[in-house]
Design a protein around this motif. Structure first.
Motif, PDB file in Angstrom:
ATOM      1  N   ASN A   4      -2.235  15.875   6.854  1.00 42.17           N
ATOM      2  CA  ASN A   4      -1.993  16.048   8.290  1.00 42.17           C
ATOM      3  C   ASN A   4      -1.745  17.528   8.590  1.00 42.17           C
ATOM      4  O   ASN A   4      -0.638  17.966   8.844  1.00 42.17           O
ATOM      5  N   ASN A   5      -2.837  18.320   8.525  1.00 44.04           N
ATOM      6  CA  ASN A   5      -2.768  19.755   8.840  1.00 44.04           C
ATOM      7  C   ASN A   5      -1.704  20.483   8.023  1.00 44.04           C
ATOM      8  O   ASN A   5      -1.088  21.437   8.489  1.00 44.04           O
ATOM      9  N   ASN A   6      -1.508  19.983   6.793  1.00 50.60           N
ATOM     10  CA  ASN A   6      -0.578  20.628   5.858  1.00 50.60           C
ATOM     11  C   ASN A   6       0.862  20.645   6.355  1.00 50.60           C
ATOM     12  O   ASN A   6       1.679  21.455   5.916  1.00 50.60           O
ATOM     13  N   THR A   7       1.184  19.793   7.314  1.00 54.95           N
ATOM     14  CA  THR A   7       2.570  19.716   7.789  1.00 54.95           C
ATOM     15  C   THR A   7       3.314  18.545   7.171  1.00 54.95           C
ATOM     16  O   THR A   7       4.492  18.360   7.464  1.00 54.95           O
ATOM     17  N   GLY A   8       2.608  17.778   6.367  1.00 55.29           N
ATOM     18  CA  GLY A   8       3.249  16.616   5.770  1.00 55.29           C
ATOM     19  C   GLY A   8       3.144  16.608   4.263  1.00 55.29           C
ATOM     20  O   GLY A   8       2.861  15.580   3.655  1.00 55.29           O
ATOM     21  N   SER A   9       3.356  17.774   3.636  1.00 59.02           N
ATOM     22  CA  SER A   9       3.274  17.860   2.178  1.00 59.02           C
ATOM     23  C   SER A   9       4.398  17.070   1.524  1.00 59.02           C
ATOM     24  O   SER A   9       5.481  16.912   2.085  1.00 59.02           O
ATOM     25  N   ILE A  10       4.105  16.599   0.314  1.00 55.64           N
ATOM     26  CA  ILE A  10       5.098  15.912  -0.508  1.00 55.64           C
ATOM     27  C   ILE A  10       5.367  16.792  -1.717  1.00 55.64           C
ATOM     28  O   ILE A  10       4.434  17.178  -2.428  1.00 55.64           O
ATOM     29  N   ILE A  46       7.154  20.610   4.348  1.00 58.72           N
ATOM     30  CA  ILE A  46       7.464  19.534   3.400  1.00 58.72           C
ATOM     31  C   ILE A  46       8.137  18.389   4.137  1.00 58.72           C
ATOM     32  O   ILE A  46       9.193  18.561   4.752  1.00 58.72           O
ATOM     33  N   ALA A  47       7.514  17.218   4.072  1.00 60.44           N
ATOM     34  CA  ALA A  47       8.046  16.044   4.762  1.00 60.44           C
ATOM     35  C   ALA A  47       8.813  15.123   3.829  1.00 60.44           C
ATOM     36  O   ALA A  47       9.629  14.322   4.284  1.00 60.44           O
ATOM     37  N   ALA A  48       8.547  15.206   2.523  1.00 64.58           N
ATOM     38  CA  ALA A  48       9.170  14.268   1.589  1.00 64.58           C
ATOM     39  C   ALA A  48       9.248  14.892   0.205  1.00 64.58           C
ATOM     40  O   ALA A  48       8.465  15.781  -0.145  1.00 64.58           O
ATOM     41  N   VAL A  49      10.184  14.405  -0.571  1.00 67.15           N
ATOM     42  CA  VAL A  49      10.335  14.792  -1.969  1.00 67.15           C
ATOM     43  C   VAL A  49      10.209  13.528  -2.817  1.00 67.15           C
ATOM     44  O   VAL A  49      10.809  12.492  -2.492  1.00 67.15           O
ATOM     45  N   ASP A 104       0.587   6.550  -1.564  1.00 71.13           N
ATOM     46  CA  ASP A 104       1.070   5.546  -0.607  1.00 71.13           C
ATOM     47  C   ASP A 104       1.760   6.213   0.582  1.00 71.13           C
ATOM     48  O   ASP A 104       1.521   5.850   1.742  1.00 71.13           O
ATOM     49  N   ILE A 105       2.645   7.171   0.293  1.00 65.50           N
ATOM     50  CA  ILE A 105       3.386   7.835   1.365  1.00 65.50           C
ATOM     51  C   ILE A 105       2.433   8.580   2.285  1.00 65.50           C
ATOM     52  O   ILE A 105       2.554   8.533   3.520  1.00 65.50           O
ATOM     53  N   ASP A 106       1.463   9.273   1.688  1.00 66.20           N
ATOM     54  CA  ASP A 106       0.530  10.054   2.500  1.00 66.20           C
ATOM     55  C   ASP A 106      -0.367   9.143   3.341  1.00 66.20           C
ATOM     56  O   ASP A 106      -0.532   9.349   4.551  1.00 66.20           O
ATOM     57  N   LYS A 107      -0.923   8.106   2.706  1.00 61.42           N
ATOM     58  CA  LYS A 107      -1.870   7.236   3.399  1.00 61.42           C
ATOM     59  C   LYS A 107      -1.193   6.389   4.462  1.00 61.42           C
ATOM     60  O   LYS A 107      -1.725   6.222   5.577  1.00 61.42           O
ATOM     61  N   ARG A 108      -0.029   5.840   4.148  1.00 64.92           N
ATOM     62  CA  ARG A 108       0.607   4.862   5.033  1.00 64.92           C
ATOM     63  C   ARG A 108       1.568   5.469   6.054  1.00 64.92           C
ATOM     64  O   ARG A 108       1.985   4.792   6.988  1.00 64.92           O
ATOM     65  N   LEU A 109       1.921   6.746   5.868  1.00 65.72           N
ATOM     66  CA  LEU A 109       2.875   7.353   6.795  1.00 65.72           C
ATOM     67  C   LEU A 109       2.447   8.744   7.253  1.00 65.72           C
ATOM     68  O   LEU A 109       2.173   8.967   8.426  1.00 65.72           O
ATOM     69  N   LEU A 110       2.367   9.678   6.326  1.00 63.51           N
ATOM     70  CA  LEU A 110       2.216  11.076   6.716  1.00 63.51           C
ATOM     71  C   LEU A 110       0.858  11.398   7.320  1.00 63.51           C
ATOM     72  O   LEU A 110       0.741  12.339   8.115  1.00 63.51           O
ATOM     73  N   SER A 111      -0.189  10.650   6.964  1.00 65.02           N
ATOM     74  CA  SER A 111      -1.525  10.909   7.520  1.00 65.02           C
ATOM     75  C   SER A 111      -1.708  10.283   8.905  1.00 65.02           C
ATOM     76  O   SER A 111      -2.718  10.533   9.573  1.00 65.02           O
ATOM     77  N   ASN A 113       1.232  11.865  14.234  1.00 62.16           N
ATOM     78  CA  ASN A 113       2.674  12.142  14.319  1.00 62.16           C
ATOM     79  C   ASN A 113       3.441  11.611  13.112  1.00 62.16           C
ATOM     80  O   ASN A 113       4.657  11.396  13.186  1.00 62.16           O
ATOM     81  N   GLY A 114       2.735  11.377  11.988  1.00 59.86           N
ATOM     82  CA  GLY A 114       3.384  10.820  10.806  1.00 59.86           C
ATOM     83  C   GLY A 114       4.577  11.618  10.312  1.00 59.86           C
ATOM     84  O   GLY A 114       5.671  11.054  10.115  1.00 59.86           O
ATOM     85  N   PRO A 115       4.433  12.935  10.084  1.00 55.15           N
ATOM     86  CA  PRO A 115       5.590  13.715   9.630  1.00 55.15           C
ATOM     87  C   PRO A 115       6.759  13.679  10.617  1.00 55.15           C
ATOM     88  O   PRO A 115       7.924  13.600  10.206  1.00 55.15           O
ATOM     89  N   ALA A 116       6.440  13.712  11.916  1.00 58.75           N
ATOM     90  CA  ALA A 116       7.509  13.640  12.922  1.00 58.75           C
ATOM     91  C   ALA A 116       8.191  12.278  12.887  1.00 58.75           C
ATOM     92  O   ALA A 116       9.414  12.169  13.038  1.00 58.75           O
TER      93      ALA A 116
END
Length: 309
Positions: free
Chosen positions: A33-39, A74-77, A233-240, A243-246
């Motif tokens: 998501n435009n590199n705003t939702g990195s893990i 970074i949205a998640a660790v 899973d996190i990227d596909k089901r949420l961050l992508s 507004n996933g990271p938000a």
């Protein structure tokens, strides 16, 4: 000379990089998501020590969590381990088991392990655990502070605090009871029950047991490692998502924010009792008795006659 943290962090966007004192490795995943939702994948990298948590490890984890907290991309660790163990708990060779140095030093809250516990409770973003192998002690307690937990079939959960005259750490005195009820929690905390992956799923310690991930290589960054599967899973089901990271941050504000103050109070009560048990020598005495018992067992096994085929 160690590389500056900023350089290591930048390099870790493409390939795993060792961090700080060399006890952990980091790498970014996702970010579709435009590199705003990195893990950020953080792997304890002490396989010869079964990924035990030394003071250096605590300090490395603290630095990584602080940087991840303040990095808006970074949205998640995702926390995992290198080799066969997720984490074997506190390093018994660590200076905290030396009563003399403990009496002369700071309270637990100010020591690396205490500061790590507070950082886990306070972390404002998604923090998840890919438990590819056994998790023991404080690492087991830390799973109950994670927002998502995946186990492999080889993982188990063990909190043998009573054996060392310790106390439930990292809010386990509250979170274990909330997760599975008083009786099952006390099987773990008082009786030292070791919980396998299936039981961990049944009791709510983890949400999934992944049976087809790669465990043979011991590489936490392998494309089919448990950590990589969790990141997918996190990227596909949420961050992508739009507004996933938000959305992830809203979740953390509402759900984690609501319990943070209470968890702080639980942690402070636990640390006060832990501090007392260290200072009055109970922990050191229990540790010595465990060592003596292990030595006696080893000698007995050495004297036992070997069966002949």
């Amino acid at each position: 000379m160690a590389k500056p943290f900023e350089k290591i962090f930048a390099e870790a966007t493409t390939t795993p990089s060792p961090h700080g004192r060399g006890t952990v490795s980091i790498c970014r995943r996702g970010g579709s998501n435009n590199n705003t939702g990195s893990i950020l994948v953080v792997a304890i990298n002490r396989p010869k020590a079964r990924n035990a948590l030394s003071d250096d490890t605590y300090e490395d984890l603290l630095e990584v969590l602080e940087r991840a907290k303040n990095d808006p991309s970074i949205a998640a660790v995702v926390w995992t381990g290198a080799g066969s163990y997720f984490c074997s708990g506190a390093d018994v060779k660590n200076k905290k088991f030396d009563l003399a140095s403990f009496q002369e030093g700071d309270p637990v809250l100010l020591q690396p392990n205490g500061r790590f516990m507070m950082a886990m409770v306070s972390f404002p973003k998604l923090i998840c655990a890919a438990v590819q192998g056994p998790t023991v002690g404080i690492a087991a307690s830390a799973l109950l502070q994670c927002d998502l937990v995946y186990f492999s079939q080889k993982a188990f959960f063990w909190a043998p605090f009573a054996r060392l005259s310790l106390v439930p750490e990292l809010t386990a005195s509250a979170t274990l009871i909330e997760t599975m009820g008083l009786s099952k929690a006390n099987e773990i905390l008082l009786l030292g029950k070791r919980v396998d992956a299936k039981t961990a799923l049944d009791w709510g310690i983890c949400s999934q047991v992944i049976t087809d991930c790669d465990l043979s290589s011991g590489d936490p960054f392998h494309p089919n490692s448990l950590a990589s599967r969790m990141c997918q899973d996190i990227d596909k089901r949420l961050l992508s998502l739009t507004n996933g990271p938000a959305t992830a941050q809203v979740f953390c504000t509402l759900v984690k924010g609501a319990r943070r103050s209470r968890m702080h109070q639980v942690l402070l009560r636990e640390l006060a009792v832990l501090d007392q048990r260290f200072r009055n020598g109970e922990v050191l005495e229990a540790a010595k008795q465990l060592v003596i018992g292990a030595q006696k067992k080893k000698k007995k096994e050495a004297r036992a006659p070997r069966s002949r085929l």
